[in-house]
Design a protein around this motif. Structure first.
Motif, PDB file in Angstrom:
ATOM      1  N   LYS A  28       0.832  -1.191   0.000  1.00 47.51           N
ATOM      2  CA  LYS A  28       0.000   0.000   0.000  1.00 47.51           C
ATOM      3  C   LYS A  28       0.873   1.249   0.000  1.00 47.51           C
ATOM      4  O   LYS A  28       1.909   1.316   0.665  1.00 47.51           O
ATOM      5  CB  LYS A  28      -0.903  -0.001   1.244  1.00 47.51           C
ATOM      6  CG  LYS A  28      -1.833   1.188   1.333  1.00 47.51           C
ATOM      7  CD  LYS A  28      -2.679   1.103   2.582  1.00 47.51           C
ATOM      8  CE  LYS A  28      -3.588   2.306   2.687  1.00 47.51           C
ATOM      9  NZ  LYS A  28      -4.430   2.253   3.919  1.00 47.51           N
ATOM     10  N   ASP A  29       0.455   2.243  -0.785  1.00 50.46           N
ATOM     11  CA  ASP A  29       1.193   3.504  -0.862  1.00 50.46           C
ATOM     12  C   ASP A  29       1.095   4.242   0.465  1.00 50.46           C
ATOM     13  O   ASP A  29       0.013   4.574   0.929  1.00 50.46           O
ATOM     14  CB  ASP A  29       0.598   4.379  -1.983  1.00 50.46           C
ATOM     15  CG  ASP A  29       1.296   5.733  -2.088  1.00 50.46           C
ATOM     16  OD1 ASP A  29       2.416   5.859  -1.564  1.00 50.46           O
ATOM     17  OD2 ASP A  29       0.708   6.642  -2.691  1.00 50.46           O
ATOM     18  N   THR A  30       2.238   4.508   1.105  1.00 50.63           N
ATOM     19  CA  THR A  30       2.269   5.241   2.377  1.00 50.63           C
ATOM     20  C   THR A  30       3.121   6.502   2.284  1.00 50.63           C
ATOM     21  O   THR A  30       3.389   7.144   3.291  1.00 50.63           O
ATOM     22  CB  THR A  30       2.832   4.342   3.498  1.00 50.63           C
ATOM     23  OG1 THR A  30       4.152   3.926   3.147  1.00 50.63           O
ATOM     24  CG2 THR A  30       1.933   3.126   3.725  1.00 50.63           C
ATOM     25  N   GLU A  60       2.597  14.254  -7.493  1.00 49.32           N
ATOM     26  CA  GLU A  60       1.389  13.460  -7.701  1.00 49.32           C
ATOM     27  C   GLU A  60       0.157  14.328  -7.429  1.00 49.32           C
ATOM     28  O   GLU A  60       0.265  15.449  -6.935  1.00 49.32           O
ATOM     29  CB  GLU A  60       1.393  12.233  -6.789  1.00 49.32           C
ATOM     30  CG  GLU A  60       1.418  12.543  -5.305  1.00 49.32           C
ATOM     31  CD  GLU A  60       1.389  11.283  -4.453  1.00 49.32           C
ATOM     32  OE1 GLU A  60       0.539  10.409  -4.735  1.00 49.32           O
ATOM     33  OE2 GLU A  60       2.207  11.179  -3.516  1.00 49.32           O
ATOM     34  N   ASP A 116      -2.282  13.133  -0.471  1.00 50.38           N
ATOM     35  CA  ASP A 116      -2.350  12.601  -1.838  1.00 50.38           C
ATOM     36  C   ASP A 116      -3.761  12.119  -2.136  1.00 50.38           C
ATOM     37  O   ASP A 116      -4.537  11.773  -1.236  1.00 50.38           O
ATOM     38  CB  ASP A 116      -1.309  11.498  -2.059  1.00 50.38           C
ATOM     39  CG  ASP A 116      -1.591  10.237  -1.258  1.00 50.38           C
ATOM     40  OD1 ASP A 116      -2.741   9.796  -1.210  1.00 50.38           O
ATOM     41  OD2 ASP A 116      -0.640   9.682  -0.668  1.00 50.38           O
ATOM     42  N   GLU A 119      -4.426   7.622  -1.445  1.00 49.09           N
ATOM     43  CA  GLU A 119      -4.474   6.998  -0.121  1.00 49.09           C
ATOM     44  C   GLU A 119      -4.697   7.997   1.015  1.00 49.09           C
ATOM     45  O   GLU A 119      -4.856   7.604   2.167  1.00 49.09           O
ATOM     46  CB  GLU A 119      -3.187   6.211   0.142  1.00 49.09           C
ATOM     47  CG  GLU A 119      -2.922   5.089  -0.851  1.00 49.09           C
ATOM     48  CD  GLU A 119      -3.937   3.968  -0.729  1.00 49.09           C
ATOM     49  OE1 GLU A 119      -4.632   3.897   0.312  1.00 49.09           O
ATOM     50  OE2 GLU A 119      -4.039   3.154  -1.668  1.00 49.09           O
ATOM     51  N   ASN A 121      -2.441  10.110   2.164  1.00 52.22           N
ATOM     52  CA  ASN A 121      -1.227  10.315   2.956  1.00 52.22           C
ATOM     53  C   ASN A 121      -0.945  11.803   3.091  1.00 52.22           C
ATOM     54  O   ASN A 121      -0.878  12.528   2.091  1.00 52.22           O
ATOM     55  CB  ASN A 121      -0.029   9.624   2.295  1.00 52.22           C
ATOM     56  CG  ASN A 121      -0.218   8.118   2.189  1.00 52.22           C
ATOM     57  OD1 ASN A 121      -0.564   7.460   3.159  1.00 52.22           O
ATOM     58  ND2 ASN A 121      -0.007   7.576   0.991  1.00 52.22           N
TER      59      ASN A 121
END
Length: 561
Positions: A28-30, A60, A116, A119, A121
């Motif tokens: 998972k993108d963190t 992003e 972002d 997710e 973050n």
């Protein structure tokens, strides 16, 4: 054979198509968004004062989370537009109309607003600073803001602790946003960065309405009495927040059973009220010193006040700060009558008085006409109107543990000025057993020299038990099992009230001490503690703390719930 070959090709195509949309897996993108550029050069100095926007580019797509609550700009700028708004993109854009100040460092503190798009973050505690001068100011102030009891009138998501600096000038307007401002972390830690040398006043407050301006009387406040002569960075600053003093002022009048309730803010010491004209002709005014409620009692039926239609009643008042008049259209409510009730329950703790209350101010009682019975045997008792609360009646007797009692109060034996109870009441209750309660003993070392309130707060922050005096050894009997916080409020000026912080007049709140160790009361247990109020000596530390909802034995200017 041809048919089998076709079936094989069809199955292969079907399997391949099924795999096209399948997830590929992976971690998972963190990782939060990363800044890749801005419209201000990397040195961020000598920025033109006529610049009207700040653009920050990211690697992003981003969105902004509660940007209006999170973004703090020092010195303040009136923002015209912020993007993205609703739709994610790869840049953040802030626009304004005003000219910037020359030779000034500006800091845009985004808190945790930049996240972002995929997710969520957050780019935590992100700051963007630039200067219209030849250098970026680099002084800072860091420290801790402490407030242990939250303001129950404010919703948790609407609250934030704010710390600000005001430039010391000949005239200072604290109703404007601070020149420098920041938000404290949830644990109270704060940093004010990119500060220029100068003289400042520091102010911390609970910004309940998110307007970045201290609202006296509504928000808790902490400050230093002395000015800060900032010529080098400061760390480890401690600021304690206390309830702030309200200005004394009239707020409203409303009809209540038996008359009119007049409300004030600021807990005036004394309020004088007189009727303007001859309506009502006969009335009584009651006001407990340092309380916000004043009652005007009269006989509406006898004087035909507001019976058939609303009547405009006018009163002159003097609250010690202002003399003025107020009026209201009064309409009598035919359902109003004096009622008696037992709001504290039917289980009486051992060695306690039985207490019942009236919705009218109690002027006179006739206990000789009452009956207290247990096991069909009439009991002796004494009764009186509470000295601390004239709406309560306290009944004392030799109550026995586990016994059931019945108190009969015949009609017209509890009286206010123009009314009495129109019907009889019967209160059934039982005295609880000592084995269901605990006892708490505390010895105070380095106790205050002035009178103080020693309080036991329950787990909801309300005052469950309270004692007033100077005694260094105190005993709390018949304490309900549970965990309690021990606290002392000091009456430093000996005026019978615990006084809150007055920022306008540069006056701190009166002393408050909190015993850091929780008191765990258990049935039949005797708990003993020694409390050293001097933190420089051995023993649990003491911490300033806000007042919670008190009982009737706490300072007059703190209302019970």
């Amino acid at each position: 054979m041809k048919r089998i070959l076709l079936l094989f090709i069809f199955s292969w195509l079907l399997f391949s198509c099924a795999r096209v949309g399948s997830p590929v897996g992976g971690n998972k993108d963190t990782i939060p968004p990363r800044v890749v550029g801005s419209n201000i050069d990397s040195a961020r100095i000598s920025v033109p004062i006529d610049i009207r926007e700040l653009r920050i580019d990211f690697d992003e797509y981003i969105t902004l989370k509660e940007i209006n609550k999170n973004l703090i700009i020092s010195p303040p700028i009136k923002i015209k537009k912020i993007l993205p708004s609703g739709v994610a993109n790869k840049y953040l854009l802030i626009k304004w109309d005003e000219m910037l100040q020359a030779n000034t460092t500006y800091n845009f503190n985004f808190g945790n607003a930049i996240v972002d798009n995929n997710e969520g973050n957050a780019l935590k505690y992100y700051n963007f600073a630039f200067s219209t001068g030849e250098k970026i100011d680099d002084l800072y102030i860091s420290g801790e803001v402490k407030t242990l009891i939250p303001n129950k009138d404010a919703k948790a998501d609407e609250k934030s602790l704010v710390v600000g600096l005001y430039q010391v000038k000949d005239t200072m307007n604290y109703r404007q946003k601070p020149y420098y401002i920041t938000k404290a972390d949830p644990d109270g830690y704060f940093e004010l960065n990119y500060l220029s040398p100068g003289k400042y006043r520091i102010l911390a407050f609970e910004d309940a309405n998110s307007n970045s301006v201290f609202d006296a009387g509504k928000e808790s406040v902490g400050f230093l009495k002395e000015e800060l002569d900032l010529n080098q960075s400061i760390s480890g600053l401690k600021i304690d927040l206390f309830p702030s003093k309200k200005k004394v002022r009239y707020t409203e009048m409303k009809e209540v059973p038996g008359g009119i309730l007049m409300l004030f803010e600021g807990n005036p010491d004394e309020v004088k009220v007189t009727a303007k004209g001859n309506r009502p002709e006969n009335y009584q005014v009651t006001h407990v010193p340092k309380s916000d409620s004043l009652y005007i009692w009269f006989d509406a039926k006898k004087e035909n006040l507001g019976i058939t239609q609303s009547e405009n009643l006018k009163f002159a008042y003097d609250n010690g700060v202002k003399k003025d008049s107020a009026s209201m259209f009064y309409r009598f409510n035919a359902k109003n009558e004096m009622t008696l009730s037992n709001a504290k329950g039917n289980l009486l703790p051992p060695n306690q008085d039985f207490v019942f209350s009236s919705n009218y101010y109690v002027d006179k009682i006739q206990p000789e006409k009452w009956k207290l019975v247990s096991d069909s045997i009439q009991q002796e008792f004494t009764a009186k109107v509470s000295e601390k609360n004239p709406f309560e009646i306290r009944l004392s007797s030799n109550f026995k543990e586990g016994k059931k009692y019945s108190l009969t109060v015949p009609k017209e034996t509890v009286s206010s000025f123009f009314e009495s109870n129109a019907k009889s009441y019967r209160f059934d209750f039982q005295t609880d057993k000592t084995e269901n309660y605990g006892t708490f003993f505390v010895t105070l070392e380095n106790a205050p020299t002035h009178h103080f309130w020693l309080q036991m707060l329950n787990e909801t922050g309300d005052v469950a038990y309270s004692k007033f005096g100077k005694e260094t050894k105190q005993t709390f009997n018949a304490v309900k099992p549970g965990k309690y916080q021990l606290r002392i409020l000091v009456d430093n000026n000996e005026n019978g009230s615990w006084d809150t912080a007055d920022f306008e007049n540069n006056e701190f709140a009166e002393e408050v001490y909190v015993f850091e160790k929780k008191i765990d009361i258990r049935p039949l247990w005797e708990i003993r503690e020694i409390w050293n109020l001097n933190p420089k000596k051995d023993g649990p530390e003491t911490t300033p703390q806000l007042p919670a909802t008190p009982t009737d034995t706490v300072p007059k200017n703190i209302k019970s719930k």
